[in-house]
Scaffold this active site. Sequence first.
Site, PDB file in Angstrom:
ATOM      1  N   HIS A 237      96.328   9.785  22.537  1.00 17.14           N
ATOM      2  CA  HIS A 237      96.444   9.484  23.965  1.00 17.14           C
ATOM      3  C   HIS A 237      97.159   8.144  24.168  1.00 17.14           C
ATOM      4  CE1 HIS A 237      94.734   9.243  28.183  1.00 17.14           C
ATOM      5  NE2 HIS A 237      94.861   7.953  27.921  1.00 17.14           N
ATOM      6  N   GLU A 238      96.716   7.126  23.460  1.00 15.86           N
ATOM      7  CA  GLU A 238      97.299   5.787  23.629  1.00 15.86           C
ATOM      8  C   GLU A 238      98.761   5.742  23.191  1.00 15.86           C
ATOM      9  OE1 GLU A 238      95.929   3.596  25.386  1.00 15.86           O
ATOM     10  OE2 GLU A 238      94.061   4.701  25.529  1.00 15.86           O
TER      11      GLU A 238
HETATM   12 ZN   LIG Z   1      95.325   6.406  29.304  1.00 17.65          ZN
END
Ligand SMILES: [Zn+2]
Length: 271
Positions: free
Chosen positions: A138-139
């Site tokens: 996600h990051e």
């Molecule tokens: Zn985020």
Amino acid sequence: MIKKLAGLIAIAAIVVACTTNAITGRSQFKLLPESQLQQMAVGEYQSFLSSNKVIPATSSNRDAEMVSRVGQRIVNAVTTFFKQNNMAQELEGYQWEIKLVQSNEANAWCMPGGKIVVYTGLLPITQNEAALANVMGHEVSHALFGHTNERMSQAIAAQYGGSILDAFMANKSSAAMRNIFGSAVGMSSQLGILAFGRKQELEADRYGMIWAAMAGYNPEEAIGLWERMQAYAGGGGTPEFLSTHPGPERRIEQLRKYLPEAMKYYRPVSK
Ligand SMILES: [Zn+2]
């Protein structure tokens, strides 16, 4: 004369500010040249590391070793994906680094250019390696899809105007610009000056699951992970990941929709 010139540079930058992302197909407003943003990131990353306790990834620390291993697998997955889509040049400026730092905050981020940091306070929520892979995926997506740039551009356009941009173009990192950068990357778990876009979060969720799957981790772990994250946020903490979502049910619903796509990439690896 110099002032006028700087103004022109700013205008030129704004003219080319709207681009369409080749992977997501979404139109984005980005004022900052990616190469310059990556350069700024190197400085901000170094200054963050020098003022925080980094846990070395040795066999004596299994958490740090795990973060390093998972991060490296995510990076390999991303590199493969970009190569397969003839977009390897997009990663040219990337010099990946993966660190675990000591902090009670439940947080993680990835800067443009590939500097990834996980805080120890996140590990009680991730609980397992596959869930950690989904957060790191996600990051990394925020960095890869120019979300930092978008967030900063929004803040500059809405609150600061041309002068801060002129200084940036001249390679001067003003305190205001550093502050915007920190918020845009999600370095603080407090809600910063920037509103994190829902579209960006869902994009990061979707591709985060794909990178995790390609890295050999079950993308379905994302669902339990975000449920735990929401329970944590309900207790008063507000990680970057949760700042914008319309509601917990809606996010889980979206994750379930993304799951079949991510599963196509899933090849479990033996540890
Ligand atoms: Zn985020």
